[in-house]
Design an enzyme around this catalytic site. Structure first.
Site, short mmCIF file in Angstrom:
data_model
loop_
_atom_site.label_atom_id
_atom_site.label_comp_id
_atom_site.label_asym_id
_atom_site.label_seq_id
_atom_site.Cartn_x
_atom_site.Cartn_y
_atom_site.Cartn_z
N SER A 1 0.85 -1.19 0.00
CA SER A 1 0.00 0.00 0.00
C SER A 1 0.90 1.25 0.00
O SER A 1 1.73 1.39 -0.89
CB SER A 1 -0.97 -0.03 1.18
OG SER A 1 -1.95 0.98 1.04
N ASP B 1 -9.19 -4.38 -6.25
CA ASP B 1 -8.74 -3.41 -5.25
C ASP B 1 -9.42 -2.06 -5.47
O ASP B 1 -9.16 -1.40 -6.47
CB ASP B 1 -7.22 -3.26 -5.34
CG ASP B 1 -6.62 -2.45 -4.21
OD1 ASP B 1 -7.37 -1.74 -3.52
OD2 ASP B 1 -5.39 -2.53 -4.01
N HIS C 1 -7.75 -4.89 -1.56
CA HIS C 1 -6.50 -4.20 -1.18
C HIS C 1 -5.58 -5.07 -0.32
O HIS C 1 -4.43 -4.72 -0.10
CB HIS C 1 -6.81 -2.89 -0.47
CG HIS C 1 -5.65 -1.97 -0.36
ND1 HIS C 1 -4.85 -1.63 -1.45
CD2 HIS C 1 -5.11 -1.33 0.71
CE1 HIS C 1 -3.89 -0.82 -1.05
NE2 HIS C 1 -4.01 -0.63 0.24
#
Length: 203
Positions: free
Chosen positions: A29, A117, A146
């Site tokens: 991320s 995602d 995600h």
């Protein structure tokens, strides 16, 4: 933040217990975006990069398609405060955009992307992956959000490290990198390892 990441690489390489030729940057991320930036800005100082579902990639595309997470905050900002400063806003963001940094990196890289995602949309990840300057591979998780490939991606990373001469015998049985052995999962941290092992800077 990017500067801190580069300095972390410098710091790890300076430790007596670290093999400076086997430093790997890794993150997911926002950490994935930072790992990509570190690979680009510390080019020649890292042996590999593992970049999972990275944030901070192709801002212009991201604000158009992201359904949740931080990217919609840019949309909200432009809607409420800077309706007449769209071009200026994206020009400023371009200095931090991984899609512009990716071509500077030359270390081998393993990316991952989740095709469902909503936070870091696949098209933004592929934008930087396609411009990456070094040898690259990508793991595509068809039904992942995600969270990406999670433990399956970690196993793939261990295989990738082994295949690139950066692994350690016995890692195949490890579920994740652990503090004190080869890295930390905590944001913004780095850990050195014994000279026989690679050092991992993980964000």
């Amino acid at each position: 933040m990017y500067t801190d990441a580069v300095r972390a690489v410098d710091a790890v390489r300076g430790l007596d217990v670290v093999d400076a030729d086997r430093v790997v940057v890794s993150g997911a991320s926002q950490g994935g975006g930072v790992a990509l930036a570190a690979a680009a800005l510390a080019d020649g100082l890292v042996a590999g990069a593992m970049i999972d579902v990275p944030f901070l990639q192709h801002f212009r595309r991201a604000v158009e398609v992201a359904g949740s997470g931080p990217y919609p905050e840019i949309t909200d900002y432009l809607r409420r405060h800077s309706r007449d400063k769209v071009a200026q806003t994206f020009r400023t963001l371009s200095y931090f955009d991984g899609v512009h940094l990716a071509s500077r990196a030359s270390a081998p890289a393993l990316f991952s992307v989740g095709l469902m995602d909503p936070v870091c949309p696949p098209s933004t990840v592929f934008a930087s992956y396609n411009r990456y300057g070094g040898e690259r591979e990508i793991e595509v998780w068809e039904f992942a959000d995600h969270g990406g490939g999670q433990a399956s991606q970690e196993r793939r990373q261990l295989e990738w490290l082994r295949d690139h001469g950066l692994g350690v015998k016995g890692w195949a049985s490890a579920r994740r990198l652990r503090p004190g052995t080869c890295g930390r999962r905590r944001s913004g941290s780095a850990s050195g390892c014994r000279p026989s092992r690679p050092a991992a800077c993980r964000w």
